[in-house]
Scaffold this active site. Structure first.
Site, PDB file in Angstrom:
ATOM      1  N   ASP A 114       0.551   3.752   5.995  1.00 32.40           N
ATOM      2  CA  ASP A 114       0.822   3.419   4.591  1.00 32.40           C
ATOM      3  C   ASP A 114       0.521   4.594   3.659  1.00 32.40           C
ATOM      4  O   ASP A 114       1.407   5.166   3.036  1.00 32.40           O
ATOM      5  CB  ASP A 114      -0.035   2.221   4.164  1.00 32.40           C
ATOM      6  CG  ASP A 114       0.563   0.909   4.633  1.00 32.40           C
ATOM      7  OD1 ASP A 114       1.768   0.882   4.935  1.00 32.40           O
ATOM      8  OD2 ASP A 114      -0.167  -0.092   4.694  1.00 32.40           O
ATOM      9  N   GLN A 124       0.781  -1.246   0.000  1.00 34.65           N
ATOM     10  CA  GLN A 124       0.000   0.000   0.000  1.00 34.65           C
ATOM     11  C   GLN A 124       0.811   1.294   0.000  1.00 34.65           C
ATOM     12  O   GLN A 124       0.482   2.234  -0.742  1.00 34.65           O
ATOM     13  CB  GLN A 124      -0.951   0.011   1.215  1.00 34.65           C
ATOM     14  CG  GLN A 124      -1.874   1.208   1.212  1.00 34.65           C
ATOM     15  CD  GLN A 124      -2.825   1.316   2.391  1.00 34.65           C
ATOM     16  OE1 GLN A 124      -3.432   2.349   2.585  1.00 34.65           O
ATOM     17  NE2 GLN A 124      -2.977   0.272   3.180  1.00 34.65           N
ATOM     18  N   GLY A 170      -7.854  20.374  19.181  1.00 36.90           N
ATOM     19  CA  GLY A 170      -7.478  21.781  19.155  1.00 36.90           C
ATOM     20  C   GLY A 170      -7.960  22.523  20.378  1.00 36.90           C
ATOM     21  O   GLY A 170      -8.352  21.924  21.379  1.00 36.90           O
ATOM     22  N   GLY A 171      -7.943  23.829  20.289  1.00 39.78           N
ATOM     23  CA  GLY A 171      -8.359  24.649  21.425  1.00 39.78           C
ATOM     24  C   GLY A 171      -9.876  24.820  21.513  1.00 39.78           C
ATOM     25  O   GLY A 171     -10.367  25.478  22.425  1.00 39.78           O
ATOM     26  N   GLU A 214       1.299  -1.234   8.170  1.00 38.27           N
ATOM     27  CA  GLU A 214       0.488  -0.106   8.633  1.00 38.27           C
ATOM     28  C   GLU A 214       0.410   0.051  10.160  1.00 38.27           C
ATOM     29  O   GLU A 214       0.798   1.067  10.720  1.00 38.27           O
ATOM     30  CB  GLU A 214      -0.928  -0.283   8.065  1.00 38.27           C
ATOM     31  CG  GLU A 214      -1.989   0.637   8.605  1.00 38.27           C
ATOM     32  CD  GLU A 214      -1.791   2.083   8.200  1.00 38.27           C
ATOM     33  OE1 GLU A 214      -1.580   2.331   7.007  1.00 38.27           O
ATOM     34  OE2 GLU A 214      -1.852   2.959   9.079  1.00 38.27           O
TER      35      GLU A 214
HETATM   36  N1  COA Z   1      12.184  -9.678  -9.345  1.00 39.65           N
HETATM   37  C1  COA Z   1      12.867 -10.425  -8.475  1.00 39.65           C
HETATM   38  N2  COA Z   1      12.701 -10.329  -7.131  1.00 39.65           N
HETATM   39  C2  COA Z   1      11.805  -9.480  -6.698  1.00 39.65           C
HETATM   40  C3  COA Z   1      11.044  -8.663  -7.548  1.00 39.65           C
HETATM   41  C4  COA Z   1      11.265  -8.805  -8.945  1.00 39.65           C
HETATM   42  N3  COA Z   1      10.583  -8.093  -9.834  1.00 39.65           N
HETATM   43  N4  COA Z   1      10.216  -7.909  -6.801  1.00 39.65           N
HETATM   44  C5  COA Z   1      10.437  -8.231  -5.523  1.00 39.65           C
HETATM   45  N5  COA Z   1      11.398  -9.163  -5.442  1.00 39.65           N
HETATM   46  C6  COA Z   1      11.953  -9.780  -4.247  1.00 39.65           C
HETATM   47  C7  COA Z   1      12.810  -8.847  -3.426  1.00 39.65           C
HETATM   48  O1  COA Z   1      14.071  -8.689  -4.015  1.00 39.65           O
HETATM   49  C8  COA Z   1      12.844  -9.579  -2.100  1.00 39.65           C
HETATM   50  O2  COA Z   1      13.818 -10.590  -2.141  1.00 39.65           O
HETATM   51  P1  COA Z   1      14.942 -10.809  -0.998  1.00 39.65           P
HETATM   52  O3  COA Z   1      14.211 -10.966   0.275  1.00 39.65           O
HETATM   53  O4  COA Z   1      15.610 -12.079  -1.440  1.00 39.65           O
HETATM   54  O5  COA Z   1      15.832  -9.647  -0.987  1.00 39.65           O
HETATM   55  C9  COA Z   1      11.498 -10.284  -2.055  1.00 39.65           C
HETATM   56  O6  COA Z   1      10.935 -10.114  -3.352  1.00 39.65           O
HETATM   57  C10 COA Z   1      10.503  -9.836  -1.053  1.00 39.65           C
HETATM   58  O7  COA Z   1      10.505  -8.444  -0.834  1.00 39.65           O
HETATM   59  P2  COA Z   1      10.092  -7.885   0.579  1.00 39.65           P
HETATM   60  O8  COA Z   1      10.057  -6.406   0.483  1.00 39.65           O
HETATM   61  O9  COA Z   1      10.970  -8.462   1.647  1.00 39.65           O
HETATM   62  O10 COA Z   1       8.586  -8.419   0.732  1.00 39.65           O
HETATM   63  P3  COA Z   1       7.842  -9.068   1.997  1.00 39.65           P
HETATM   64  O11 COA Z   1       6.520  -9.486   1.476  1.00 39.65           O
HETATM   65  O12 COA Z   1       8.640 -10.100   2.693  1.00 39.65           O
HETATM   66  O13 COA Z   1       7.662  -7.841   3.014  1.00 39.65           O
HETATM   67  C11 COA Z   1       6.935  -5.647   3.664  1.00 39.65           C
HETATM   68  C12 COA Z   1       6.669  -6.895   2.809  1.00 39.65           C
HETATM   69  C13 COA Z   1       5.903  -4.605   3.317  1.00 39.65           C
HETATM   70  C14 COA Z   1       6.829  -5.990   5.145  1.00 39.65           C
HETATM   71  C15 COA Z   1       8.362  -5.111   3.355  1.00 39.65           C
HETATM   72  O14 COA Z   1       8.488  -4.940   1.967  1.00 39.65           O
HETATM   73  C16 COA Z   1       8.692  -3.801   4.048  1.00 39.65           C
HETATM   74  O15 COA Z   1       8.950  -3.755   5.254  1.00 39.65           O
HETATM   75  N6  COA Z   1       8.692  -2.700   3.290  1.00 39.65           N
HETATM   76  C17 COA Z   1       9.063  -1.395   3.770  1.00 39.65           C
HETATM   77  C18 COA Z   1       7.980  -0.787   4.588  1.00 39.65           C
HETATM   78  C19 COA Z   1       6.663  -0.713   3.876  1.00 39.65           C
HETATM   79  O16 COA Z   1       6.528  -0.151   2.821  1.00 39.65           O
HETATM   80  N7  COA Z   1       5.631  -1.235   4.549  1.00 39.65           N
HETATM   81  C20 COA Z   1       4.270  -1.004   4.175  1.00 39.65           C
HETATM   82  C21 COA Z   1       3.749  -1.917   3.200  1.00 39.65           C
HETATM   83  S1  COA Z   1       2.117  -1.393   2.856  1.00 39.65           S
END
Ligand code: COA
Length: 415
Positions: free
Chosen positions: A168, A17, A247-248, A139
């Site tokens: 988010d 998001q 607020g106030g 979030e």
């Molecule tokens: N090609 C190849 N690999 C890809 C890719 C693509 N096109 N797109 C994504 N990936 C891979 C990434 O390289 C990553 O691999 P790695 O772990 O080996 O480095 C993997 O997909 C997963 O990415 P990740 O961001 O760790 O996803 P997740 O589902 O495990 O975690 C979140 C999700 C949101 C918790 C995390 O991305 C995060 O903390 N983001 C920052 C904060 C954020 O935006 N949070 C709010 C989300 S609404």
């Protein structure tokens, strides 16, 4: 009519998001947003909270309007080459991967700068540099770590997270401002730069009035506009203020006619000092206008509970819409508690395009939230979210890849 960001190309490496909210805003303002997704899977939200089997969810379709979708495996050698072409082609790269994921893909700041020194690289992370910088964040974690949850809810209950996605979508908004600011600076310097919006920081920015109150509490030991005053006790930290106005001008949520069966038959009522005589007239308490126990805002702070109880006797005799109509005649600030059902049908929001219906090839017509920011010279036309990889061939052709190149890339699993 031209679009404000018509000549801006965005490599959209976002998911879930926070990041997609940001790139959707840029797309609404006319940027060419190219969403890069993993072949076969795409953004995880495509499959989350589905209401129609096999069809991209509303979660996805409501966060990815006006974008193009390219599928690309960034972990293959050929995929990395295509990614470099996209970096060279675009002005902005936006990502919200977990900490370290960009580097693991070889997309370090140094590498990106080498490929395109004008590139702006914008990131959402859960936390900025510090003890939690390596944590994954969603979030509600941000709402809790940014001070929203500890200050939301009622004094006698646990911390509460809000329905507004301030962690988010709130962070996405902050990031979008950082990006356009960096684009503006690039006009002068010719250089790109990194833009970081940590979710904790964005939530805190939205909670800054509570840090204001923390300092007031430390100095004076009390917060006069909080419901804990004058009878309750204050501790060391800003307490949860229920529905009291931040607020106030004291405010409260009051029951309206029908509250027994309708969970949203309520109105927010603000006893703004400027209209206090009008408030007294409307509720039939003209005597309060001159009564020194009620006449000044300071005096009223000691009696807010009985004052709102009396006003509620009046609001309970009206529907929230009737109360709105009467109170606005006197310029008394108030607001009906609207359900999502009522908002979906609101003619005003439909008229301005903030609630809008879009078509989709597999989902059909559905309702979405359009651009809430209105520019007079850059109108927003909301178009549907892309199917997974719908524009892979189109975008790669623009980068100079031939039909033969595409076939090869496809056979190697790069796209
Ligand atoms: N090609 C190849 N690999 C890809 C890719 C693509 N096109 N797109 C994504 N990936 C891979 C990434 O390289 C990553 O691999 P790695 O772990 O080996 O480095 C993997 O997909 C997963 O990415 P990740 O961001 O760790 O996803 P997740 O589902 O495990 O975690 C979140 C999700 C949101 C918790 C995390 O991305 C995060 O903390 N983001 C920052 C904060 C954020 O935006 N949070 C709010 C989300 S609404």
């Amino acid at each position: 009519m031209s679009k404000a960001l018509a000549d801006v190309r965005v490599l959209d490496f976002t998911h879930v998001q926070s990041g997609p909210t940001c790139t959707q805003l840029l797309a609404w303002f006319g940027a060419d947003v190219i969403k890069v997704e993993r072949p076969g899977e795409g953004d995880a939200t495509r499959g989350q909270l589905r209401d129609i089997p096999g069809v991209d969810s509303l979660y996805f379709t409501m966060l990815n309007h006006n974008k193009r979708s390219v599928t690309l495996n960034a972990k293959t050698a050929k995929g990395k080459q295509v990614l470099d072409s996209l970096i060279a082609h675009c002005d902005v790269l936006v990502e919200n991967f977990a900490p370290g994921a960009m580097e693991r893909m070889g997309l370090t700041w140094a590498h990106i700068q080498k490929v395109n020194p004008r590139m702006i690289v914008a990131s959402v992370k859960g936390f900025g540099p510090g003890q939690y910088e390596h944590c994954k964040v969603y979030e509600n974690v941000a709402q809790c770590a940014g001070g929203a949850a500890s200050t939301t809810g009622f004094d006698d209950g646990p911390p509460v997270v809000s329905g507004a996605q301030i962690g988010d979508s709130g962070t996405g908004l902050h990031l979008a401002l950082g990006i356009v600011t960096a684009l503006y600076q690039r006009e002068r310097t010719g250089r790109g730069q990194q833009v970081l919006a940590p979710m904790q920081d964005a939530v805190l920015n939205l909670c800054r009035v509570k840090l204001r109150d923390q300092q007031r509490l430390e100095r004076t030991g009390t917060l006069h506009e909080y419901p804990q005053y004058p009878d309750g006790r204050f501790g060391e930290a800003v307490p949860r203020a229920g529905n009291a106005s931040g607020g106030g001008q004291p405010g409260s949520i009051l029951r309206c006619k029908g509250w027994e069966t309708d969970p949203n038959a309520y109105i927010y009522f603000i006893t703004q000092a400027a209209v206090w005589p009008a408030v007294c007239q409307v509720i039939g308490e003209e005597g309060w206008i001159a009564d020194e126990a009620y006449a000044t805002p300071q005096a009223r702070l000691l009696h807010l509970k009985p004052i709102f109880a009396r006003i509620e006797q009046w609001t309970m005799s009206k529907t929230k819409y009737e109360a709105m109509e009467i109170l606005n005649r006197y310029d008394i600030p108030c607001g009906p508690i609207l359900s999502m059902k009522e908002i979906a049908q609101d003619p005003g929001l439909r008229k301005t395009g903030t609630v809008v219906e879009v078509d989709h090839p597999t989902r059909g017509r559905h309702l979405t939230v359009g651009n809430p920011i209105k520019l007079s010279d850059s109108p927003t036309e909301v178009t549907r979210a892309p199917l997974l990889g719908e524009h892979t061939d189109e975008v790669l052709a623009e980068l100079g890849y031939s039909a033969g190149d595409l076939e090869l890339l496809r056979s190697e699993g790069a796209i």
